[in-house]
Scaffold this active site. Structure first.
Site, short mmCIF file in Angstrom:
data_model
loop_
_atom_site.label_atom_id
_atom_site.label_comp_id
_atom_site.label_asym_id
_atom_site.label_seq_id
_atom_site.Cartn_x
_atom_site.Cartn_y
_atom_site.Cartn_z
N ASP A 220 60.21 -3.68 -72.45
CA ASP A 220 61.20 -2.84 -73.11
C ASP A 220 62.58 -3.49 -73.03
O ASP A 220 62.98 -4.03 -72.00
CB ASP A 220 61.23 -1.47 -72.42
CG ASP A 220 62.17 -0.49 -73.10
OD1 ASP A 220 61.91 -0.14 -74.27
OD2 ASP A 220 63.15 -0.07 -72.45
N GLU A 279 59.94 -6.60 -76.72
CA GLU A 279 60.74 -5.80 -77.64
C GLU A 279 62.13 -6.43 -77.65
O GLU A 279 62.95 -6.19 -76.77
CB GLU A 279 60.85 -4.34 -77.20
CG GLU A 279 61.64 -3.51 -78.19
CD GLU A 279 62.34 -2.29 -77.58
OE1 GLU A 279 62.61 -1.32 -78.33
OE2 GLU A 279 62.65 -2.30 -76.38
#
Length: 559
Positions: A220, A279
């Site tokens: 993330d 990401e």
């Protein structure tokens, strides 16, 4: 090399490059399936639906966070990375889920959230209690404020969710004190990755989950860990419009790559079948490619493709640039149309171009679904790996009619930030036509489902030849079977009229597949490319001796 015991041995055949053409399905745990009837999805619910995912034809499941969390940002504010939040179950549930997935031939990828922690994390609570100047505060970005009394933030950085990226603390003696950085919600303080304890802790966390048999991590905010030295001001520019489009002192700094090279050595201790997925929102696909060099991460989400509209010129440009950027580093290109942070593509394509990835309007639902079905066939024909977001195989739209009091997206409740519309893509899935939550669980759901949600359910679409669910099943089955589909890094563009994309995929044994996509609202005449193998629409395709008429907003696979 360290030795580690892996408690869950994969049952599928070992393939060191499985991820190069994998179809990976994102499960958002709170909205997938509820086993205990509290209205919130959980690990036992996911476990009960694994056969459905196996039958769909995917290769791996990516789970959004299920760690212990106060849920200020739907679990992306982690209080303990090695504990399952009771709302989702316990560690034994996670281990059973991994084991069952492996038994079905599915791999499991889980989120790791290294940019920030929860303000309830033990480290942050210790830092608050220790006071200014404490070594415990150096794990975060604590800074004195500007102004005579330190009343202004240390710099002008803005939170992604709106407002300042700094919050001031009250010191143990009750006085106004230092400020701490949070690029997202105030409940999500950013970690200082210059501190060696931070890297040590995350290496231990990676090993904790690898020992339990997981097959990889989705990283993330992979672009956000390192901040520019001195934390410089940005200036008066509109910072939110620059995100992902320009160089920022808190995103995509070159120092992140040293971190990932170190992480890769940890992952490689467990063999070559485990992967990292980044990401990483970057200004260019060339910058994205830096994250997937051979000694770093394996894949990176292609947000440039996700952000493209249903337009042939725009799509062709991003396809070409994506393939070209990944080729020098030897990484597969990834393709994705939706995820838990953006408006579902069924709704995006139902609205006019230029509105971005957060819409907030229903648009023309019929056109949106038609384009969405065509878009997934186009995506699955491209070389590389594809990501699906739960429910897109049902053609689910965003729910744009949620009452304000039901919304839980933190950016909805802060001024001048993201549009705060992410709840619309997170409404719990409909599994059955009827019931208190359309089969999501034995009770209601944490976000209200529309009255007609059951008509889009798995039960309603099962074995219905014209359904979106069956289209996905057929496309995924063919993608596995046809040797020209899947891995690779090249396509052969074919001549096509304006508004049409046409390309050939070829296998080494001479087998070929041609994909044609008509992005216009009118039928278009093209040359014939063999016989139709799969079409996104049931509209009749008029075929002559050497030509065919492509229906509007449609994609066809020819063999």
């Amino acid at each position: 090399m360290s030795q580690h015991t892996v408690n869950s041995t994969p049952e599928y055949p070992v393939s060191t490059d499985w991820w190069r053409d994998a179809v990976i399905y994102q499960v958002y745990p709170r909205s997938f399936a509820d086993a205990d009837g509290d209205g919130m999805g959980d690990l036992k619910g996911i476990r009960s639906r694994l056969p459905y995912l196996s039958d769909l034809g995917i290769d791996a499941v990516w789970l959004s966070p299920f760690y212990k969390s106060p849920q200020a940002d739907a679990g992306y504010d982690v209080a303990d990375y090695r504990t399952v939040d009771p709302m989702f179950g316990d560690l034994a549930d996670a281990e059973h889920l991994i084991r069952d997935a492996h038994d079905l031939g599915l791999r499991i990828i889980i989120d790791v959230v290294p940019n920030h922690v929860s303000d309830q994390h033990a480290w942050f609570q210790q830092a608050l209690g220790a006071g200014p100047g404490s070594p415990l505060r150096k794990r975060f970005h604590f800074q004195p404020g500007r102004g005579p009394n330190g009343e202004r933030p240390p710099n002008d950085w803005e939170s992604i969710f709106g407002g300042s990226a700094w919050s001031r603390v009250t010191e143990p003696d009750g006085s106004p004190g230092e400020w701490y950085l949070h690029l997202f919600a105030p409940e999500q303080p950013d970690l200082n990755w210059d501190h060696p304890a931070v890297d040590d802790e995350f290496r231990s966390t990676l090993r904790f989950w690898l020992d339990r048999g997981i097959d990889g991590f989705r990283v993330d905010v992979a672009h956000g860990l390192v901040k520019a030295q001195g934390l410089p001001d940005i200036g008066s520019r509109d910072q939110l419009k620059l995100l992902g489009n320009d160089t920022m002192p808190f995103f995509d700094q070159d120092g992140v790559h040293e971190i990932y090279r170190g992480w890769r050595t940890v992952l490689d201790e467990y063999g070559s079948e485990r992967i990292f997925v980044a990401e990483a929102w970057t200004p260019t696909v060339e910058r994205t490619a830096l994250y997937v060099r051979p000694d770093e991460l394996h894949q990176a989400f292609n947000f440039h493709y996700l952000s493209a509209y249903w337009d042939s010129d725009e799509l062709k440009d991003v396809i070409d640039s994506s393939l070209q950027a990944m080729r020098p580093v030897g990484a597969p290109t990834t393709w994705v149309l939706s995820n838990h942070d953006v408006t579902r593509h069924t709704t995006r394509f139902a609205n006019p171009a230029g509105l971005g990835t957060q819409i907030g309007a229903a648009g023309d639902a019929r056109i949106g679904l038609r384009r969405a079905r065509a878009a997934v066939l186009l995506m699955l024909a491209l070389p590389g790996s594809a990501y699906l977001f739960q429910g897109e195989e049902l053609g689910l739209p965003d729910v744009v009619s949620l009452p304000d009091e039901a919304r839980q997206d933190p950016s909805f409740h802060r001024a001048d930030g993201q549009d705060g519309l992410r709840d619309g893509c997170r409404v719990p899935l409909p599994w059955a036509v009827d019931g208190p939550s359309c089969g999501f669980g034995p009770a209601g759901s944490w976000l209200p489902q529309p009255a007609d949600w059951g008509s889009l359910s798995v039960e309603a679409q099962q074995e219905r030849a014209d359904s979106t669910l069956e289209l996905y099943r057929m496309a995924l089955a063919l993608r596995r079977q046809h040797p020209a589909l899947g891995a690779g890094d090249r396509i052969e563009w074919l001549d096509a009229p304006q508004g049409v994309l046409a390309f050939r995929r070829s296998a080494g044994d001479g087998q070929e597949l041609v994909c044609t996509a008509n992005t216009t609202g009118e039928p278009v005449r093209i040359g014939r490319h063999g016989r139709i193998k799969l079409a996104s629409t049931a509209d009749a395709v008029q075929i002559g001796s050497n030509h065919a008429w492509l229906p509007s907003d449609s994609t066809i696979w020819w063999v």
